[in-house]
Motif scaffolding. Sequence first.
Motif, mmCIF file in Angstrom:
data_model
loop_
_atom_site.group_PDB
_atom_site.id
_atom_site.type_symbol
_atom_site.label_atom_id
_atom_site.label_comp_id
_atom_site.label_asym_id
_atom_site.label_seq_id
_atom_site.Cartn_x
_atom_site.Cartn_y
_atom_site.Cartn_z
ATOM 1 N N ILE A 48 62.347 78.155 18.095
ATOM 2 C CA ILE A 48 62.523 76.703 18.052
ATOM 3 C C ILE A 48 62.415 76.131 19.463
ATOM 4 N N LYS A 49 62.062 74.855 19.540
ATOM 5 C CA LYS A 49 62.068 74.172 20.831
ATOM 6 C C LYS A 49 63.445 73.546 21.044
ATOM 7 N N PHE A 50 63.883 73.530 22.283
ATOM 8 C CA PHE A 50 65.188 72.990 22.640
ATOM 9 C C PHE A 50 64.957 71.942 23.719
ATOM 10 N N GLY A 51 65.284 70.680 23.407
ATOM 11 C CA GLY A 51 65.033 69.594 24.341
ATOM 12 C C GLY A 51 66.304 68.996 24.909
ATOM 13 N N LEU A 52 66.193 68.522 26.146
ATOM 14 C CA LEU A 52 67.281 67.796 26.795
ATOM 15 C C LEU A 52 66.770 66.395 27.090
ATOM 16 N N CYS A 53 67.511 65.404 26.638
ATOM 17 C CA CYS A 53 67.087 64.019 26.759
ATOM 18 C C CYS A 53 68.133 63.229 27.547
ATOM 19 N N PRO A 54 67.681 62.451 28.543
ATOM 20 C CA PRO A 54 68.653 61.693 29.328
ATOM 21 C C PRO A 54 69.299 60.564 28.522
ATOM 22 N N THR A 55 70.556 60.300 28.852
ATOM 23 C CA THR A 55 71.280 59.180 28.254
ATOM 24 C C THR A 55 72.184 58.589 29.321
ATOM 25 N N GLU A 56 72.497 57.329 29.185
ATOM 26 C CA GLU A 56 73.422 56.707 30.127
ATOM 27 C C GLU A 56 74.839 56.724 29.577
ATOM 28 N N GLN A 57 74.978 57.105 28.319
ATOM 29 C CA GLN A 57 76.300 57.147 27.698
ATOM 30 C C GLN A 57 77.032 58.418 28.094
ATOM 31 N N THR A 58 78.293 58.265 28.445
ATOM 32 C CA THR A 58 79.132 59.418 28.743
ATOM 33 C C THR A 58 79.474 60.104 27.436
#
Length: 135
Positions: A48-58
């Motif tokens: 499987i692919k594992f992605g990390l996505c930026p967020t501004e929420q803590t």
Amino acid sequence: MEHGPIKLGMVILMQPDLAKAVEFYKKLNMKQKFHLEGKWAEFDLGCIKFGLCPTEQTQDSIRTGLVFEIFEDLIALHKKLQDEGVIFVNEPVIAPHGVMVGVKDPGGNVFDLYQPTPEKFKEFIEKTKEQEAQK
């Protein structure tokens, strides 16, 4: 219109600090495909692919339900990662089927590392069957 079977193709975790999260997951020996600074990072876990996505929420202590299966001594890895400052939410739990420990990533996501112990599980099943036969 007929549809074929559906498979899970990717898992994504939100990260307030993408660069810090990329370094964290690389410590776990995940194979990084690419990292677009501040935009996206992706790892190839084989199945499987594992992605990390930026967020501004803590985020904090969000239990993801993810279990990363490893094929090394989890007790030794736990000690090594603990020495490197990785945050664990519990001590390793040893069960008949394997060893499991909860980990918190830099973005506050909680997942489990799991080391299967099929030989111990087989012994457990055999003992259980023996106990049932004696009743």
